[in-house]
Write a protein that holds these residues in place. Structure first.
Motif, PDB file in Angstrom:
ATOM      1  N   ALA A   1      35.135  39.057  37.646  1.00  0.00           N
ATOM      2  CA  ALA A   1      35.031  37.568  37.896  1.00  0.00           C
ATOM      3  C   ALA A   1      34.665  37.262  39.339  1.00  0.00           C
ATOM      4  O   ALA A   1      33.726  36.013  39.555  1.00  0.00           O
ATOM      5  N   PHE A   2      35.020  38.026  40.425  1.00  0.00           N
ATOM      6  CA  PHE A   2      34.615  37.673  41.687  1.00  0.00           C
ATOM      7  C   PHE A   2      33.331  38.072  41.975  1.00  0.00           C
ATOM      8  O   PHE A   2      32.645  36.944  42.725  1.00  0.00           O
ATOM      9  N   ARG A   3      32.632  39.060  41.463  1.00  0.00           N
ATOM     10  CA  ARG A   3      31.076  39.339  41.305  1.00  0.00           C
ATOM     11  C   ARG A   3      30.388  38.123  40.684  1.00  0.00           C
ATOM     12  O   ARG A   3      29.325  37.879  41.124  1.00  0.00           O
TER      13      ARG A   3
ATOM     14  N   PHE B   1      36.393  40.038  48.774  1.00  0.00           N
ATOM     15  CA  PHE B   1      35.593  38.814  48.606  1.00  0.00           C
ATOM     16  C   PHE B   1      35.993  37.642  49.469  1.00  0.00           C
ATOM     17  O   PHE B   1      36.242  36.519  48.790  1.00  0.00           O
ATOM     18  N   PRO B   2      35.895  37.927  50.899  1.00  0.00           N
ATOM     19  CA  PRO B   2      36.482  36.923  51.764  1.00  0.00           C
ATOM     20  C   PRO B   2      36.014  35.492  51.697  1.00  0.00           C
ATOM     21  O   PRO B   2      36.364  34.316  52.072  1.00  0.00           O
ATOM     22  N   ASP B   3      34.783  35.310  50.906  1.00  0.00           N
ATOM     23  CA  ASP B   3      33.996  33.987  50.964  1.00  0.00           C
ATOM     24  C   ASP B   3      34.365  33.427  49.689  1.00  0.00           C
ATOM     25  O   ASP B   3      33.904  32.004  49.736  1.00  0.00           O
ATOM     26  N   VAL B   4      35.078  33.835  48.930  1.00  0.00           N
ATOM     27  CA  VAL B   4      35.502  33.306  47.502  1.00  0.00           C
ATOM     28  C   VAL B   4      36.971  32.666  47.839  1.00  0.00           C
ATOM     29  O   VAL B   4      37.847  33.598  47.907  1.00  0.00           O
ATOM     30  N   LYS B   5      37.351  31.603  47.669  1.00  0.00           N
ATOM     31  CA  LYS B   5      38.592  31.079  47.621  1.00  0.00           C
ATOM     32  C   LYS B   5      39.198  31.724  46.782  1.00  0.00           C
ATOM     33  O   LYS B   5      38.845  31.636  45.536  1.00  0.00           O
ATOM     34  N   TYR B   6      40.683  31.985  46.898  1.00  0.00           N
ATOM     35  CA  TYR B   6      41.527  32.643  45.692  1.00  0.00           C
ATOM     36  C   TYR B   6      42.880  31.962  45.689  1.00  0.00           C
ATOM     37  O   TYR B   6      43.557  31.779  46.715  1.00  0.00           O
TER      38      TYR B   6
END
Length: 337
Positions: A154-156, A193-198
């Motif tokens: 999902a993150f990729r 993946f710090p650039d993707v908000k979770y």
């Protein structure tokens, strides 16, 4: 370049919508050698198996398949061919983009999200038994390996497609161990993946939020059962299962499919809407590197839908499958000429 792709026409309306999609792909100039195999009811009639080994060998060799809807009996009969196919080929990621299409009536506009569903375990592991008459137990299987794998997928996907937020959907307030493990796995992967908000939402609240403000969601990450339910809910936001695509992806193979049923009541009547399978085929074309033809076909479909003159009856029109397909092919030829 010719592509060799396994074609699984399916049951009911499957052969009709599959034939329509094959014709549209050919009109866009994509050269495909289709290797046809059957699953489900038709496969049982021909070979005695719902999921013949020859079909699995074909998908394994070709690495890509396009699949029409396959009938699954309710409460009896053979087990789900869809689940069996995913397990046999380890198609661990179910990818369901959900967005509005021009000219398709829906309760919401501006919906643009992707549902990522773990595809191999949870209650779909099929571990059920009758303990005593009248008492049946089903095991919910959640593993760190599968949970981390789908979270990383999902993150990729988010990074590769410019998505900015992932929401993990769970019921860890009640199922503290099983869904708790799923959440811990997602949180661990999120740190990579710090650039993707979770963020996270309990599944019942997520469903309420989806039917109130769906525009707040970007990528949804779910275990198998919640993913199955929420992905159909998502389809309902933009016009139904007839206008949304689906893909089952693994490390070695990919199966792209329409997610609606086989609709045996209208089979052979030339009234089925091939849009869902066509949009799934566009995902397939992009997967194999045929992005330009995929864009051409999507533009053609968008123009036909927006014009509103050649819509199938599920979209409020009177066009047959053949007439709708003719219209899309005509737009492709007009664009290419």
């Amino acid at each position: 370049m010719a592509h060799r792709i396994t074609l699984i026409p399916g049951d009911g309306i499957g052969p009709e919508v599959s034939a329509a999609v094959v014709r549209i792909i050919e009109a866009a100039g994509v050269v495909v050698e289709w290797e046809e195999h059957h699953a489900g009811v038709r496969a049982v009639e021909q070979s005695g198996s719902t999921l013949p080994q020859a079909l699995l060998d074909s998908v394994t060799a070709n690495r890509v398949a396009l699949k029409g809807p396959v009938t699954t009996p309710v409460g009896e009969g053979f087990t789900s061919v869809n689940v069996g196919l995913r397990k046999a080929l380890d198609l661990y990621a179910n990818l369901r983009p959900v967005s509005n299409l021009p000219g398709v009536p829906s309760r919401f506009q501006g919906v643009d999200m992707v549902i990522v569903r773990e595809n191999t375990e949870d209650l779909y592991a099929g571990l059920e038994n009758e303990i005593v008459p009248g008492v049946v137990a089903g095991l919910k299987i959640i593993t760190a390996t599968a949970s981390e794998r789908i979270a990383r997928f999902a993150f990729r996907h988010a990074v590769d497609n410019g998505r900015r937020k992932i929401t993990a959907i769970h019921k860890a307030n009640i199922m503290k161990q099983a869904d708790g493990l799923f959440l811990r796995s997602a949180r661990m992967v999120a740190k990579e993946f710090p650039d993707v908000k979770y963020d996270e939402k309990i599944v019942d609240n997520a469903c309420m939020q989806l039917v109130m403000r769906p525009e707040q969601f970007d990528v949804l990450l779910l275990p198998n059962l919640y993913g199955d339910i929420v992905s159909d809910l998502g389809a309902g936001l933009v016009g139904g299962l007839g206008v949304v695509p689906g893909a089952n992806l693994g490390e070695r193979s990919a199966v792209f499919e329409a997610v609606h049923g086989s609709a045996p009541d209208i089979a052979g009547l030339d009234v089925a809407n091939p849009t869902a399978l066509l949009l799934s085929a566009l995902m397939m074309l992009r997967h194999i590197g045929e992005r330009t033809p995929a864009d051409v076909i999507f533009g053609a479909v968008s123009r036909v839908l927006a014009a509103g003159a050649t819509l199938t009856r599920d979209l409020g029109g009177t066009a047959s499958t053949t007439q709708y397909t003719d219209a899309v092919v005509g737009e492709i030829h007009a664009h290419r000429s």
